[in-house]
Design a protein around this motif. Structure first.
Motif, PDB file in Angstrom:
ATOM      1  N   MET A  29     135.492  87.021 -35.631  1.00  0.00           N
ATOM      2  CA  MET A  29     136.392  86.242 -36.474  1.00  0.00           C
ATOM      3  C   MET A  29     137.527  85.634 -35.644  1.00  0.00           C
ATOM      4  N   GLN A  30     137.880  84.374 -35.927  1.00  0.00           N
ATOM      5  CA  GLN A  30     138.953  83.733 -35.169  1.00  0.00           C
ATOM      6  C   GLN A  30     140.309  83.979 -35.802  1.00  0.00           C
ATOM      7  N   HIS A  31     141.330  84.087 -34.948  1.00  0.00           N
ATOM      8  CA  HIS A  31     142.692  84.135 -35.472  1.00  0.00           C
ATOM      9  C   HIS A  31     143.142  82.724 -35.795  1.00  0.00           C
ATOM     10  N   ASP A  32     144.116  82.616 -36.718  1.00  0.00           N
ATOM     11  CA  ASP A  32     144.806  81.342 -36.873  1.00  0.00           C
ATOM     12  C   ASP A  32     145.790  81.249 -35.730  1.00  0.00           C
ATOM     13  N   ARG A  33     145.668  80.202 -34.928  1.00  0.00           N
ATOM     14  CA  ARG A  33     146.599  80.056 -33.813  1.00  0.00           C
ATOM     15  C   ARG A  33     147.824  79.277 -34.277  1.00  0.00           C
ATOM     16  N   ARG A  34     148.873  79.386 -33.485  1.00  0.00           N
ATOM     17  CA  ARG A  34     150.128  78.733 -33.876  1.00  0.00           C
ATOM     18  C   ARG A  34     149.978  77.222 -33.901  1.00  0.00           C
ATOM     19  N   PRO A  35     150.689  76.544 -34.793  1.00  0.00           N
ATOM     20  CA  PRO A  35     150.604  75.081 -34.822  1.00  0.00           C
ATOM     21  C   PRO A  35     151.116  74.476 -33.520  1.00  0.00           C
ATOM     22  N   ALA A  36     150.619  73.259 -33.223  1.00  0.00           N
ATOM     23  CA  ALA A  36     151.039  72.570 -32.000  1.00  0.00           C
ATOM     24  C   ALA A  36     152.552  72.428 -31.990  1.00  0.00           C
ATOM     25  N   GLY A  37     153.132  72.494 -30.789  1.00  0.00           N
ATOM     26  CA  GLY A  37     154.569  72.282 -30.666  1.00  0.00           C
ATOM     27  C   GLY A  37     155.372  73.571 -30.581  1.00  0.00           C
ATOM     28  N   GLN A  38     154.809  74.696 -31.050  1.00  0.00           N
ATOM     29  CA  GLN A  38     155.562  75.958 -30.985  1.00  0.00           C
ATOM     30  C   GLN A  38     155.404  76.620 -29.610  1.00  0.00           C
ATOM     31  N   ARG A  39     156.238  77.650 -29.364  1.00  0.00           N
ATOM     32  CA  ARG A  39     156.133  78.420 -28.122  1.00  0.00           C
ATOM     33  C   ARG A  39     154.733  78.998 -28.003  1.00  0.00           C
ATOM     34  N   VAL A  40     154.170  78.917 -26.820  1.00  0.00           N
ATOM     35  CA  VAL A  40     152.799  79.390 -26.629  1.00  0.00           C
ATOM     36  C   VAL A  40     152.838  80.827 -26.116  1.00  0.00           C
ATOM     37  N   ARG A  41     152.124  81.724 -26.828  1.00  0.00           N
ATOM     38  CA  ARG A  41     152.083  83.129 -26.403  1.00  0.00           C
ATOM     39  C   ARG A  41     150.876  83.318 -25.492  1.00  0.00           C
ATOM     40  N   LEU A  42     151.173  83.721 -24.252  1.00  0.00           N
ATOM     41  CA  LEU A  42     150.142  83.738 -23.204  1.00  0.00           C
ATOM     42  C   LEU A  42     149.746  85.163 -22.833  1.00  0.00           C
ATOM     43  N   ALA A  43     148.468  85.329 -22.503  1.00  0.00           N
ATOM     44  CA  ALA A  43     148.012  86.595 -21.929  1.00  0.00           C
ATOM     45  C   ALA A  43     147.334  86.297 -20.598  1.00  0.00           C
ATOM     46  N   LEU A  44     147.338  87.295 -19.726  1.00  0.00           N
ATOM     47  CA  LEU A  44     146.706  87.149 -18.406  1.00  0.00           C
ATOM     48  C   LEU A  44     145.624  88.213 -18.264  1.00  0.00           C
ATOM     49  N   VAL A  45     144.436  87.783 -17.808  1.00  0.00           N
ATOM     50  CA  VAL A  45     143.377  88.750 -17.499  1.00  0.00           C
ATOM     51  C   VAL A  45     143.189  88.749 -15.985  1.00  0.00           C
ATOM     52  N   GLY A  46     143.382  89.907 -15.351  1.00  0.00           N
ATOM     53  CA  GLY A  46     143.228  90.015 -13.903  1.00  0.00           C
ATOM     54  C   GLY A  46     144.578  90.064 -13.209  1.00  0.00           C
ATOM     55  N   PHE A  47     144.919  91.235 -12.662  1.00  0.00           N
ATOM     56  CA  PHE A  47     146.197  91.408 -11.962  1.00  0.00           C
ATOM     57  C   PHE A  47     145.897  92.001 -10.584  1.00  0.00           C
ATOM     58  N   GLY A  48     144.998  91.294  -9.851  1.00  0.00           N
ATOM     59  CA  GLY A  48     144.621  91.774  -8.516  1.00  0.00           C
ATOM     60  C   GLY A  48     145.500  91.135  -7.459  1.00  0.00           C
ATOM     61  N   TYR A  49     144.890  90.299  -6.576  1.00  0.00           N
ATOM     62  CA  TYR A  49     145.650  89.621  -5.533  1.00  0.00           C
ATOM     63  C   TYR A  49     146.380  88.399  -6.096  1.00  0.00           C
ATOM     64  N   TRP A  50     145.668  87.564  -6.857  1.00  0.00           N
ATOM     65  CA  TRP A  50     146.196  86.274  -7.311  1.00  0.00           C
ATOM     66  C   TRP A  50     146.934  86.399  -8.644  1.00  0.00           C
ATOM     67  N   GLY A  51     146.473  87.331  -9.516  1.00  0.00           N
ATOM     68  CA  GLY A  51     147.061  87.485 -10.845  1.00  0.00           C
ATOM     69  C   GLY A  51     148.576  87.661 -10.839  1.00  0.00           C
ATOM     70  N   PRO A  52     149.161  88.472  -9.944  1.00  0.00           N
ATOM     71  CA  PRO A  52     150.619  88.638  -9.948  1.00  0.00           C
ATOM     72  C   PRO A  52     151.384  87.318  -9.795  1.00  0.00           C
ATOM     73  N   ASN A  53     150.814  86.358  -9.057  1.00  0.00           N
ATOM     74  CA  ASN A  53     151.470  85.044  -8.961  1.00  0.00           C
ATOM     75  C   ASN A  53     151.506  84.370 -10.327  1.00  0.00           C
ATOM     76  N   TYR A  54     150.374  84.463 -11.056  1.00  0.00           N
ATOM     77  CA  TYR A  54     150.349  83.913 -12.421  1.00  0.00           C
ATOM     78  C   TYR A  54     151.381  84.617 -13.299  1.00  0.00           C
ATOM     79  N   ALA A  55     151.416  85.960 -13.239  1.00  0.00           N
ATOM     80  CA  ALA A  55     152.334  86.704 -14.118  1.00  0.00           C
ATOM     81  C   ALA A  55     153.772  86.235 -13.874  1.00  0.00           C
ATOM     82  N   ARG A  56     154.140  86.097 -12.602  1.00  0.00           N
ATOM     83  CA  ARG A  56     155.506  85.659 -12.267  1.00  0.00           C
ATOM     84  C   ARG A  56     155.785  84.279 -12.865  1.00  0.00           C
TER      85      ARG A  56
END
Ligand SMILES: NC(=O)c1ccc[n+]([C@@H]2O[C@H](COP(=O)([O-])OP(=O)(O)OC[C@H]3O[C@@H](n4cnc5c(N)ncnc54)[C@H](O)[C@@H]3O)[C@@H](O)[C@H]2O)c1
Length: 346
Positions: free
Chosen positions: A1-28
């Motif tokens: 089942m899909q979630h209702d995502r936030r309407p366009a224009g609002q703050r985007v809530r982000l998740a990250l998959v993978g916190f190895g070598y490169w992931g920490p740069n994304y998290a920062r």
């Protein structure tokens, strides 16, 4: 089942998959973006998750992607896991109605990549591929200097991407490194190659090619050559484009001369009178210029564009369609390597 995502224009809530070598740069970077917030990080490794909690106290952690994708405080996900996991993770995220930014390569075969693009279109979600170099101010500057009226006719491109590893456990050096250079060539030329010819070799006792030389054939006889290696102690990140009026060089490791332009070239003029089949060579000589390249972090530029795409619905530069073009080329390079350099249609 899909979630209702936030309407366009609002703050985007982000998740990250993978916190190895490169992931920490994304998290920062993600943790610091305007119009967005990093809400959760997922990694299979408990040690890596402990590090996330230490650095980002407000961020939720979880060890399974199923748990992450089921959360209702996530609109978009960034995937920075090993290449062989990308296609399944992207599919699962899109099926849950999430927007996706996935590290290169998006998938390891053409059919999967094409299917992911179709899935994103049907779901009405952004699917962007992390070609960081397209967001590098030096590559953008290079593209400016390739404007046809100044650059003339493109003759060839050459890219070198060498270092001592890091050696991947799931893909060879071509799938690990060449996506960057194929993406750069396609972006600079606004085109995709028609054929590929490549040879590779294994010197590090892995069961995959750790060194390769690949030639890509574009329209109008333009050729692009890519050398990748995990076994070279000299780290090089260089792209050269030669045309009839200019030579443009990008050196990512140079702080003060990231881009250099040689205002020099050679082109073919009129036929020489009384000489059948001979033409005048017109040599153009000029300055060597190092234009100012405004410093900016490519990964941040890339993530800003992803969030902007999610908010506005405008497609990013590196769409799934663009990523598919790169994957088709990687598949052709591998097929050519298996037949010791025979040209393979892309
Ligand atoms: N754009 C660039 O310049 C650049 C640079 C380095 C790496 N990369 C890309 O980033 C990706 C990751 O590379 P890396 O060097 O960080 O790899 P890595 O092996 O160091 O890290 C991968 C992490 O993902 C975790 N993981 C693996 N499978 C998982 C799953 N199914 N769910 C959750 N977590 C999982 C692992 O535990 C590990 O912590 C690769 O696609 C690589 O090509 C890009």
């Amino acid at each position: 089942m899909q979630h209702d995502r936030r309407p366009a224009g609002q703050r985007v809530r982000l998740a990250l998959v993978g916190f190895g070598y490169w992931g920490p740069n994304y998290a920062r970077v993600l943790n610091d973006l305007p119009d967005a917030e990093l809400t959760a990080v997922c990694d299979r490794s408990a040690d890596r998750l402990a590090l996330v909690r230490q650095r980002y106290r407000a961020v939720t952690t979880c060890a399974s992607e199923a748990e992450l994708f089921a959360r209702d405080d996530v609109d978009a996900v960034v995937i920075a896991t090993p290449a062989s996991t990308h296609a399944d993770l992207v599919r699962a995220a899109l099926e849950r109605g999430l927007h996706v930014l996935v590290e290169k390569p998006m998938a390891l075969d053409t059919d999967s990549a094409a299917a992911l693009g179709r899935l994103a279109d049907t779901a009405g979600r952004v699917l962007m591929v992390g070609y960081t170099f397209l967001y590098n101010a030096g590559i953008r500057k290079m593209k400016e200097y390739l404007a046809p009226d100044q650059f003339g006719r493109p003759y060839y491109l050459h890219a070198t991407r060498t270092n001592l590893g890091p050696i991947r456990a799931d893909v060879n050096a071509v799938w690990d490194l060449a996506p960057h250079d194929i993406a750069i060539f396609n972006y600079l030329l606004d085109a995709e190659p028609q054929w590929a010819s490549a040879v590779g070799t294994r010197v590090l006792r892995t069961d995959r090619d750790d060194i390769a030389f690949a030639t890509l054939g574009y329209a109008d006889g333009v050729v692009g050559n890519i050398h990748v290696s995990w076994a070279d102690p000299n780290k090089v990140r260089e792209v050269v484009v030669v045309g009839s009026r200019r030579r443009v060089v990008f050196d990512d490791l140079s702080d003060d001369e990231r881009v250099r332009i040689f205002e020099r070239g050679v082109s073919v003029g009129d036929a020489i009178a009384d000489s059948y089949g001979e033409f005048k060579l017109l040599v153009r000589d000029g300055d060597i210029i190092s234009p100012k390249v405004q410093p900016s972090e490519p990964l941040k530029n890339q993530c800003l564009e992803f969030v902007e795409s999610v908010r506005s619905g405008r497609p990013p530069l590196a769409t799934a369609r663009f990523g598919l073009g790169v994957i088709k080329t990687l598949v052709a390079i591998e097929a050519s390597m298996r037949s010791r350099g025979a040209a393979v249609d892309v």
